[in-house]
Structures are given as C-alpha cells and as structure tokens.
Design an enzyme around this catalytic site. Structure first.
Site, PDB file in Angstrom:
ATOM      1  N   LEU A   1     -11.391  12.559  -2.315  1.00 57.47           N
ATOM      2  CA  LEU A   1     -12.028  11.260  -2.064  1.00 57.47           C
ATOM      3  C   LEU A   1     -12.725  11.214  -0.711  1.00 57.47           C
ATOM      4  O   LEU A   1     -13.723  10.527  -0.527  1.00 57.47           O
ATOM      5  CB  LEU A   1     -10.949  10.184  -2.172  1.00 57.47           C
ATOM      6  CG  LEU A   1     -11.106   8.768  -1.649  1.00 57.47           C
ATOM      7  CD1 LEU A   1     -10.173   7.851  -2.447  1.00 57.47           C
ATOM      8  CD2 LEU A   1     -10.775   8.606  -0.179  1.00 57.47           C
ATOM      9  N   TYR A   2     -12.123  11.954   0.268  1.00 54.54           N
ATOM     10  CA  TYR A   2     -12.576  11.801   1.652  1.00 54.54           C
ATOM     11  C   TYR A   2     -13.810  12.637   1.964  1.00 54.54           C
ATOM     12  O   TYR A   2     -14.048  12.976   3.119  1.00 54.54           O
ATOM     13  CB  TYR A   2     -11.440  12.165   2.613  1.00 54.54           C
ATOM     14  CG  TYR A   2     -11.156  11.070   3.636  1.00 54.54           C
ATOM     15  CD1 TYR A   2     -12.121  10.692   4.569  1.00 54.54           C
ATOM     16  CD2 TYR A   2      -9.939  10.419   3.675  1.00 54.54           C
ATOM     17  CE1 TYR A   2     -11.863   9.699   5.495  1.00 54.54           C
ATOM     18  CE2 TYR A   2      -9.675   9.427   4.599  1.00 54.54           C
ATOM     19  CZ  TYR A   2     -10.637   9.066   5.510  1.00 54.54           C
ATOM     20  OH  TYR A   2     -10.386   8.079   6.421  1.00 54.54           O
TER      21      TYR A   2
ATOM     22  N   ARG B   1       0.837  -1.207   0.000  1.00 57.92           N
ATOM     23  CA  ARG B   1       0.000   0.000   0.000  1.00 57.92           C
ATOM     24  C   ARG B   1       0.873   1.259   0.000  1.00 57.92           C
ATOM     25  O   ARG B   1       0.633   2.197  -0.742  1.00 57.92           O
ATOM     26  CB  ARG B   1      -0.903   0.010   1.236  1.00 57.92           C
ATOM     27  CG  ARG B   1      -1.892  -1.132   1.261  1.00 57.92           C
ATOM     28  CD  ARG B   1      -3.257  -0.657   0.825  1.00 57.92           C
ATOM     29  NE  ARG B   1      -4.052  -1.734   0.273  1.00 57.92           N
ATOM     30  CZ  ARG B   1      -5.357  -1.650   0.073  1.00 57.92           C
ATOM     31  NH1 ARG B   1      -6.009  -0.561   0.406  1.00 57.92           N
ATOM     32  NH2 ARG B   1      -6.013  -2.643  -0.465  1.00 57.92           N
TER      33      ARG B   1
ATOM     34  N   HIS C   1     -19.846  12.510   3.047  1.00 64.37           N
ATOM     35  CA  HIS C   1     -21.064  13.049   3.658  1.00 64.37           C
ATOM     36  C   HIS C   1     -22.260  12.105   3.680  1.00 64.37           C
ATOM     37  O   HIS C   1     -23.140  12.279   4.512  1.00 64.37           O
ATOM     38  CB  HIS C   1     -21.404  14.394   3.010  1.00 64.37           C
ATOM     39  CG  HIS C   1     -20.365  15.439   3.298  1.00 64.37           C
ATOM     40  ND1 HIS C   1     -19.320  15.695   2.439  1.00 64.37           N
ATOM     41  CD2 HIS C   1     -20.177  16.239   4.367  1.00 64.37           C
ATOM     42  CE1 HIS C   1     -18.545  16.620   2.960  1.00 64.37           C
ATOM     43  NE2 HIS C   1     -19.034  16.976   4.124  1.00 64.37           N
TER      44      HIS C   1
ATOM     45  N   GLN D   1     -13.936  12.491  10.478  1.00 65.56           N
ATOM     46  CA  GLN D   1     -13.836  13.937  10.276  1.00 65.56           C
ATOM     47  C   GLN D   1     -12.769  14.546  11.186  1.00 65.56           C
ATOM     48  O   GLN D   1     -11.951  15.361  10.750  1.00 65.56           O
ATOM     49  CB  GLN D   1     -15.209  14.572  10.539  1.00 65.56           C
ATOM     50  CG  GLN D   1     -15.346  15.968   9.974  1.00 65.56           C
ATOM     51  CD  GLN D   1     -16.779  16.489  10.068  1.00 65.56           C
ATOM     52  OE1 GLN D   1     -17.641  15.869  10.704  1.00 65.56           O
ATOM     53  NE2 GLN D   1     -17.043  17.629   9.439  1.00 65.56           N
TER      54      GLN D   1
ATOM     55  N   TYR E   1     -11.806  -5.829   6.902  1.00 65.02           N
ATOM     56  CA  TYR E   1     -10.898  -6.952   6.724  1.00 65.02           C
ATOM     57  C   TYR E   1     -11.062  -7.930   7.879  1.00 65.02           C
ATOM     58  O   TYR E   1     -11.248  -7.526   9.033  1.00 65.02           O
ATOM     59  CB  TYR E   1      -9.427  -6.476   6.709  1.00 65.02           C
ATOM     60  CG  TYR E   1      -8.975  -5.817   5.431  1.00 65.02           C
ATOM     61  CD1 TYR E   1      -9.790  -5.744   4.305  1.00 65.02           C
ATOM     62  CD2 TYR E   1      -7.698  -5.261   5.348  1.00 65.02           C
ATOM     63  CE1 TYR E   1      -9.357  -5.134   3.137  1.00 65.02           C
ATOM     64  CE2 TYR E   1      -7.261  -4.648   4.182  1.00 65.02           C
ATOM     65  CZ  TYR E   1      -8.092  -4.581   3.085  1.00 65.02           C
ATOM     66  OH  TYR E   1      -7.653  -3.976   1.934  1.00 65.02           O
TER      67      TYR E   1
ATOM     68  N   GLY F   1      -7.814   5.112  -1.517  1.00 65.78           N
ATOM     69  CA  GLY F   1      -7.661   5.761  -0.208  1.00 65.78           C
ATOM     70  C   GLY F   1      -6.739   4.971   0.714  1.00 65.78           C
ATOM     71  O   GLY F   1      -5.975   5.552   1.488  1.00 65.78           O
TER      72      GLY F   1
ATOM     73  N   SER G   1      -3.720   6.364   2.963  1.00 66.58           N
ATOM     74  CA  SER G   1      -3.917   6.277   4.399  1.00 66.58           C
ATOM     75  C   SER G   1      -2.744   5.556   5.067  1.00 66.58           C
ATOM     76  O   SER G   1      -2.132   6.063   6.012  1.00 66.58           O
ATOM     77  CB  SER G   1      -5.237   5.541   4.656  1.00 66.58           C
ATOM     78  OG  SER G   1      -5.383   5.242   6.006  1.00 66.58           O
TER      79      SER G   1
ATOM     80  N   HIS H   1      -9.093  15.989   9.443  1.00 58.92           N
ATOM     81  CA  HIS H   1      -8.955  17.443   9.356  1.00 58.92           C
ATOM     82  C   HIS H   1      -7.624  17.952   9.877  1.00 58.92           C
ATOM     83  O   HIS H   1      -7.307  19.127   9.724  1.00 58.92           O
ATOM     84  CB  HIS H   1     -10.117  18.153  10.066  1.00 58.92           C
ATOM     85  CG  HIS H   1     -11.311  18.307   9.190  1.00 58.92           C
ATOM     86  ND1 HIS H   1     -11.923  17.233   8.588  1.00 58.92           N
ATOM     87  CD2 HIS H   1     -12.004  19.400   8.765  1.00 58.92           C
ATOM     88  CE1 HIS H   1     -12.941  17.656   7.864  1.00 58.92           C
ATOM     89  NE2 HIS H   1     -13.012  18.963   7.950  1.00 58.92           N
TER      90      HIS H   1
END
Lengths: 607, 607
Positions: free
Chosen positions: B405-406, B139, B409, B222, B376, B545, B549, B226
């Site tokens: 992408l994130y 990844r 909502h 969120q 997973y 993502g 990540s 942020h």
C-alpha cells in the site's frame, strides 16, 4: 507488603472471605497504620554512601532505582501504585487491595489441601472458570510483556525487546562495583562453590519425591522445557538460539532446514523406520541436513544414531522414548486429518498436524504435568478463551531466571532397573540401547514405576556435580539478584532468617556460614534450600516458575482469539484431538503392547 | 454490513448520537429485518462448483472458509458474532452494535470537516482523551495480533507467528487453481500491466497535492517507513530483513554490527564529520563494517559516499537530509543526557538516547505526519498510557499489504528547484551533491517550499515506470485478494460499481475494460484509483493503512506500561524531550542558519 500492580485488578475479582467487612475495618484503621512512614517530601538524612546507592535496592514495590549524580538516587514509582522517596507509601486503592490480599503461602496451602472443598468447587463450572481465569491472569500478568531487561544492561534498552537472541530478565543484574556480590548485604565474596555443593547439594542417600513422582515426570520436564531452553553456550548463558516458548521445536526441529529434513513428504508425516516391528525415528545417516549432539569421543555405531528434532534427545533413553512417542503421535494425527480431509496435500497435513501437536503439548502440560507439579486440588484446565478480551499479552520471551530455576537434577535417581537389569546413570548416557534391548513399552513402564528424587537439598546425584557447578557459576556470571529480591518481585514476603528459609536448623547454620545475611542468599541456592512444601518444588519455585510457565503456555499464538477455532486445526475433529488430549492417551495410542498406569505417579503400593 | 468484532467493545463506548432511542427502535424492528436470511441448518441447494468453493469467498463477516471433500465448504464463524452457513446472521448484540455504528465514510467526513466543532472538542481534555483512546483501540485492534497469515500458505500455520522473516498478511493469498486471478469474479487473466500503467497511472501533467502537501512530507514518509519495510528481494516480496516496527534502524542500523560501526564510542554519540563547518554523517571509507547500496555501475568518488543506518539513504538527497538531522539530534540528546547524568558512561548515554529518539519518532509521526496525512480536525496526540490496561497487544508484525500500500510515488514531483537550479528526478538519484552545493538548510527549505504530487491516478512520474511495474507484479506474485475484500476486512462497505470506486466516468470505463467486475479490481490499483477524499490518500488507504500505522506506532515496547516512565528515558528531562518533540523542533534544533516554515505544507501563498 509487596504488590503486583498489574494484576491486582484481576485478583480483586476473586477475593476469598468476607471482603466487605475487612474493607470497612481496614478503612477505619488506615490513618492510624501509617504515621511512621516518611512522607514523599522528607529528604534522606542518612550520609551518602561511597558506592552506587542503587546497590542497596532502596526502592520498594517494584519502583525503579535511578542513580543521580554525587551518589544520590531517586525511585521512579510510575505504575507501582505507591509513592514516596522509596515508593513505600501505597495509594489508597493499593493499600485496600493489599490489605485484602491473602499471603501467597496461605493461598498455596489452601489450594493444595482440603480435597473435599475442591472436589465441590471443581464441579461448579461457573466458579471453576472464574478461578482458572484468575490463575491465568494473575500468573501471566506478573511477567513483564514486552520484556524489559536482558543480561547486558542493568537498565531498559531497545535491545531487550528487539534482540530476541537474549533471554529476558525479570530483574536486572546486580550493578557492577557494589560492595558485595548481591549489592550491599552479606559477605564481600560468593561462597566457595565446591564447599557449597558438598555441604548443601550432594546426595547423602536417595530421598524419594514425597508425592510419589515418577521418572516419567522427570523426563517430561526435560523433554518439554528443552524446546525453549536452548542456551547458545558459545555466546554465553544469557543468549538463546530458541524462540519464545512452546514452538514444538523439540519434536520438529528448530530451523526450517531441520524441519524439512525430518519430513517424509508423504501425507504430512515425519520420517520413521521400523525396528523390531515398531516405528522409530530415522537413523541419522538417513537424514541429511540434521546435526545431533553425539560426542565425538564416544564411539557410537551409525545404526545406533538417530535424527530427532532436538540434537540432545538421542543421548538419553528417557528423552528418546518421549521423542519416539511424539513422532508416532504426529503421524497418527496426520492419518486422522487425512481421513477427514482426503483432499489435503502433504503440506497442509503436516502444518495442521503440527498445530494440533502444539495444542496437545499445552493441554497435557497444564492438565497432567503442572497439575501434578503443583499438587493443586483445584483441577487445572486448558481453556485459552478465558484470556480472550483481557489485557493478556499473546507474546512471550523466555527469561534467564526461568531457565536457571529449571535445573531440577535432584529429581534424577542414581539409576534405573529395567526388566531386572540395573542401569546406573552413566550407563544410560549417550546410549538408547536399553530401549531396544528391553523394548520401548518396557522402558516406558520402567519410567512409570520408578521413583524420582525429592527436589530438595542434599539430593543431587554425584555424577551430576559438574552440571550443578556450572549452574551456580552461570548464576554468578549473570549477577542474579538474591532469592529475597525474587520473592519481592513475585509478590512474596522476603525470608527474615535462615531458619525461616530452610525450616532446618543444621542447614540454616550452614547457609548462614556461607552467606552471613539472608538477603545475600543466591537465587538458585535459595530456591533449592527452601523448606519443602505441599508441591513437588518448594514454594518460591512454584510462585516464580508458575508465572513464567503459565505465561509461556497461554501466550502461545494458538491460544489467541484468531487461532483458537476449529478451522485452524482441521475442523471440529482436529480441534477435539486437542480438547481431549491427555498424557495417558498420548502413550496408550502409541505403545504397541498396551499401556498400564500411565501418569506422573508411581502406582500405589510401589516401594 | 460488516463488523470488526474485536473492537466493537471499544467502539461501543464512543457512540455519537442518541444511542438509546436508536437501540429501542432497532430492537423493535429486528425480527422483521431478517426473514430472508437462510438459517444455519438450511443446506446449500446450489449445484456444486467444479473448483474449490472457497474461491468464491462465501463466508461473510470474517468467517473462515474451510474446504470440505467433494467441492463442498463450511464457514468457521467462531469469534465473528455471526452464525449461519456463511456467517451471515448476526447475533443480537452484533446486530445492535452494527446498527448503531455509523458508516466509516460518514465518520471520516465528520472528522475531517467542521473545524469549529473539533476546535471545541480538542480543548475538552476528558472528551479528547476518550476519542484518542477510541482511535488507538479501534484502529489497533482491527489488526490481528499475533499475526495469522503469511504468503506461503492460505491457512493458519505456526510459521506465521514463529518465522519472523515473513511479512504478515491480513488476508491470505487467493487459493491456487481458482477460475480467475482474484477468485471467481472478473476476467480469467490479470490485465496487461503496461496497458494498465499507461492508461491509469502515468502522469499526464503534474497534479499538485490538493492539501498543500510538500516534499518534506514525501521524504518523511520514505525515511520513516524504510525502517520496517525492508523486503529481502533475494528471497521474494513476502520476506523481510526487518523487525516488527519502529526500531529506529533507519537511523542506527539494522544489525548490532552496523550499530557498533556507526558509534563514536564517546559520550554515546554517533560518528560524524565536519564539512563546511557543519556536522554530517561520516564517510563510508571511515566506517568499517557498514555496507551501503551504492550501485557499482555509477561512478561516485569516495569522499561523496556516506555511512548511514540505512543502506539506501545516501542515494537520494532528501533521505540524506533527514538522516543528517536525526544523527545531529541523537548527538544533541546525548549532550542533554550527559548534562543531567554526568556519571553515565558512553553505553548508557547511547542506549537511552536511542530510546528517546524512538519516542520522538513516534510522537512526530503521530502528531505531525499522520495529522497532516489524515487531515483530521481531531487533534491527534501521542498518549500511550491510554492503551494501558486494555486488551491492546504490544507486539507488531509488518504486513505485506501495508508495505504494498505504501508505494506513494505519485507524491514525487518531476524535479526540484534548489536556489534557482533545476534538478530533474534522475539528477538527484545516487547523489547528494545538491546538499553540499547549496547547503543543507537551503535544501531543507526547498523541500518545505516544493509541492508534492497528488496521490491519485495519472500522476506517476515517467521515470518511476519500472518501480511501479514491479509493485503491480509483486502484488500478483503474492496473489493479494481484491480491493473489495480488503474493504470488507477493514469494516468498509464494498464498492458496487466502477463509478462508485472512481467517481470519474472515463476512468471507470477504463477500469471496467481491464477487470470486467468491481470484485476483481486489484488491491493496489483500486487503492490509487479510488476517488479523492478529504485526506492526502483516498479513503480505503486511510482506513487500511491507518490501523497498521497506529498498531505499529503504539505497539512499540516503549509505549507499554513497564517502559513508559521517566527512568526509562534518563529521568523527567529525558521523558520531556519525547513529550515535547515536534517536527519543527527537530529541524530548528539541528539547522545551522535557522529554520523557517518547517511543516508538511508549503507556506501560504506558494504557487
């Protein structure tokens, strides 16, 4: 014996000599060699000191000293391949590796002599590539990346990484409240700085650099390093305005505003003007948004002020000469790129030319500058693909100790003779007039033909006294650990006596008077006071500066796998400009009347 | 079939199945499988287009398209392990590797099912560690590091690396002057954004998340993201004020000024105040130097304004709850550290606690948050030492596509019921009153017990229409390449039809009407429109993502070899706080009246 655990893997691949025999013998005698070492469970029986015990630097092999309550301590040996109370006991594999590893001084002597041997090695690509890979990885990996320390804390913090206005630190500052300035060794106070300068640093008579180094080399060092040594003196010697390495900001400017100001916005080129039929950087009055370091107290006519990528570079003719050559080279590369890619706009020509110039700077720095500096007989080559797929980290932080080490003012002679006119050092400060009086090409040939000073004790020009004094004072403000601490950190054996350091009885006696204990010798003072070796700088400077240098050059993004390909540099032709760059080409392509003897040595026969 | 050359080495180590047999068979049939491919010397016989031929993205396997004069092009295949005019011919080793590599969707289905199988694997440390190493490296290494692109250029520049105010880009913007917004495929204009939102995004009825995800998860996402998604909207959606990852600036503040303002300067702790007998962040009026995002148009009494590490986090009660818990946790860790190290000063307690909190954030994010998100059955663990000694790069740049992408909502329900009182979404905007009315613990339990929405089409709350519209518009401003381009970039097969994408005939027909060609589906729209899979997000979102990540979490400096040791975190006890951290502990250690069912799923039996 010290080890650098992280690069032993790579070192292991390139072992000189009959490793197998040594290995077998070593294993036979290993048990016998360690009976005196304390075991990890032996408690310390010495009485507790009344100061932070970490002041005494008890942890060996890069173990981290961690102060416990009640003036006790523990050593964190994680990752050192050693254990025991003071990380003094090697693991089996570390012991084998360190037994096989020759002393860095032996390697250094081998690699700087036996020209016939290296002439053969340099011609066998397979072996040469292995050796270059070893040089890159062993040097690059000894530098902590990501950086661990800055100058405001003696322990790891998130700031060391996330606050990029800090210079990094290879070793944290000496803790406050230790018995002596360097911990526990030596006299309770630093020696008087003026006494030190007078006895150890000031030039008695000009000592020429013994490897025929010229003034072109001296100015290359200054021009190249000022792109990343950009101390923010208003905030202190531990803070920088710069980025982490070879960002060519000394040519293009540090901020986007500077860079935009210096662009012509036509065909990717930088602004220039023609003076006496030659291309030069523009006058300051013609470039809005750029600020240069002209001192307000010195009257300089507006037509003698220039706008350059670095605010300091119009104050000395040698730096101005390099700046002019690089501006011409950028514009020359733009012409080449436009020829190949006629459909490109100004922006792409500019950006791609800047990438090519970055590659040229790195290539010339490794293959001309470091080659001369080190005096290695191994031919150094710029082959970034050798690091691909390894654990090499393509990110760099400039270290405070690297900046400090790079004060090479002994290289500077007391003056220059250009076309029969003698210029003392101060005649050339704040003025680039000699370049326009004699012509750029003549000034360049003067730099080629003039000897630089030896980088050793008692060879600092007197007019540079205030600069040197500030260097030493900053080293104290930053509470650098001593020379031997850096020797250990970079895998060298510590010096055992002042004579061992200097090789000169008189100088040794002077230094002993100043410091009392070899462990108390300050970093910069020790670097310069070390006995001369086969390189342009003494050995400790090569073996600490070298890693920072290699790391800074090879960690540049253009060296990483996704950048290092033809399309990044405008296609094969652009890529080839980098691959065939040299100091000689840089000058010869950009001098008007022809070039002669371009290199970092005075021509043979120079007195 | 696509490959990611840089992580094939690691992937190769963890091959499922009888690799040897497959290999032998593959080699036997390899020659036969390739006769139709053009050789690298075959000239293109198709007529030249009247636009930049790179608009058609002819280069495969991550080759770089390079426009030549006269509307011609070439592909730079360096490092792709492919050759040929369009980098379409694999080298032997690449072909073997890609033949052995199962489809990512197959792996994904395997890893999210067969609980009994994974229950065994999770208990065999040797195999589990190998798999975690594979997860980290496969990844992490798919993300270019150092970063290559930003949003102002479609080609590599030095700015992409040195100008850290740019978000990075995994794929450069679609060139200007292409026939269609996404290159050459699809309709000549983007679909109308309002039509798109109405038909594809707006919630018809609330669709609960099918894996029992709760609102505590939604607010974790969120609150956590942020800290690094800090778009500088004044400068544009491609510019960020943030650092490159998990810098815990959402707890401590982004600048040194913010951080100093929030400190109590006693025992390392952050400023707090007691309200109703509980510890809360301080009021804004009591912290000078902090600026919060309270909208001037909304009247909020001074005693209801708070000073937090993130200017936005006092505007929603869920974010305020997390902020409060983390402030309490920081102060709790300071108490622990002071107990162990009573001689430490405020500064060291603060700095080391901040390092421990960073470790806790990463641990909880991997082991609680990503575990739930991915669904997973392989137990995900935070073991940074698994990356040590590999080519993993400990440096991260946040990518514009990751930020884009994130926008999750659809997770947000239309309201919450706290202790019998119904709050619509807008009732909770700009006000943290529900927390003080019902008590923090009650609000937390409400988040635990309330279902989040499914992350899919037709599930955006109506009040978030303007937010969604801005997201889509920003994606167009940034000229993102299409969903299939990102599928290829991240090693997934491109979708072949709209039904293949959505698995839903009605939605497929709608999207076909909007875009005309599956290659023209916009990135964000495609991510949300993809048919639901076994994870909380559809598969493409997991597989694009996920790399960003993992890279962001594991490239944190604390994960690097020189940081990841007990002394960095105040000794073994401090290190253990990280190693044993969990979401449950975080809350249960910091709630006053006790905790129940803390986790990212609603308790069993919740309607």
């Amino acid at each position: 014996m010290e080890t650098e655990p992280r690069d032993d893997k790579e070192r292991g691949r390139v072992v000189f000599g009959v490793a197998g025999v040594v290995l077998a013998t070593s294993l036979l005698f290993m048990r016998a060699s360690q009976p005196d070492l304390p075991s990890s469970t032996t408690p310390s029986l010495s009485p507790l000191p009344d100061y932070d015990p970490c002041c005494a630097y008890p942890c060996q092999n890069q173990g981290i000293c961690f102060t416990l309550p009640a003036n006790n301590y523990t050593c964190d040996c994680t990752g050192t391949e050693h254990y025991g109370r003071n990380c003094e006991i090697p693991t089996w594999s570390a012991w084998v590796k360190s037994s096989l590893k020759p002393d860095p001084e032996v390697i250094h002597n081998l690699i700087t002599s036996h020209s016939w041997f290296w002439a053969i090695i340099n011609r066998i690509p397979f072996i040469h590539k292995k050796l270059m890979t070893y040089v890159y990885l062993s040097r690059g990996n000894i530098v902590d990346s990501p950086p661990t320390y800055e100058s405001d804390h003696t322990y790891i913090t998130l700031n060391a990484y996330f606050n990029e206005s800090y210079y990094g630190r290879a070793l944290p500052a000496v803790p406050q409240h230790c018995p002596t300035p360097l911990g526990v060794a030596g006299n309770p106070d630093y020696p008087d700085v003026d006494e030190l300068i007078k006895k150890v640093f000031l030039r008695r008579e000009f000592l020429p650099e013994p490897h025929d180094t010229n003034v072109l080399f001296q100015y290359y060092a200054q021009h190249f390093t000022h792109q990343f040594f950009r101390t923010d003196y208003k905030k202190g010697p531990h803070i920088t305005k710069g980025n982490g390495g070879v960002d060519v900001s000394n040519i293009y400017g540090l901020t986007e505003q500077d860079r935009q100001a210096l662009r012509s916005n036509v065909d990717g080129k930088l602004k220039t003007q023609v003076i006496n039929g030659e291309e030069f950087p523009p006058n300051l009055r013609d470039v809005s948004g750029i600020s240069m370091d002209y001192p307000p107290s010195v009257p300089i006519p507006e037509e003698a002020k220039f706008a350059l990528g670095h605010p300091f570079f119009a104050l000395l003719p040698g730096l101005f000469a390099y700046s002019t050559i690089w501006v011409r080279e950028h514009n020359r590369v733009c012409d080449e790129l436009k020829r190949i890619n006629p459909h490109w706009d100004d922006e792409r020509l500019y950006q791609t030319s800047r990438l090519i110039i970055t590659g040229q700077v790195i290539k010339i720095t490794i293959e001309d500058y470091v080659q001369h500096l080190s005096q290695y007989k191994l031919r150094l080559t710029f082959e970034p693909h050798l690091t691909h797929g390894t654990s090499f980290q393509y990110h760099n932080r400039i270290h405070a100790e690297f900046n400090h080490l790079y004060h090479w003012h002994p290289l500077i002679p007391d003056g220059l003779e250009v076309n029969g006119t003698n210029y003392a050092l101060m005649d050339m400060a704040f003025s680039v007039a000699p370049i326009f009086k004699h012509g750029l090409d003549n000034f360049i040939h003067t730099m080629v033909n003039s000897r630089a000073g030896a980088l050793t004790t008692r060879n600092h020009a007197h007019v540079l006294y205030p600069v040197l004094k500030k260097v030493i004072e900053n080293g104290r403000l930053l509470r650098f650990q001593g020379l031997n601490a850096y020797r250990r950190r970079f895998g060298m054996r510590p010096f055992t006596s002042f004579l061992d350091l200097t090789g000169d009885a008189e100088l040794a006696a002077d230094l002993e008077g100043f410091y009392g204990d070899i462990e108390a010798v300050e970093y910069y003072i020790g670097l310069v006071a070390e006995r001369p070796g086969p390189s342009v700088t003494p050995l400790t400077m090569v073996n600490t500066g070298g890693p920072w240098s290699v790391k800074g050059l090879l960690a540049n993004p253009i060296c990483s796998p996704r950048y290092w390909k033809p399309s990044t540099f405008g296609g094969e032709e652009g890529f080839n400009i980098i691959k065939t760059a040299s100091l000689e080409k840089l000058f010869c392509n950009n001098m008007k009347t022809g070039c002669k003897n371009i290199g970092f040595k005075v021509p043979e026969g120079t007195p």
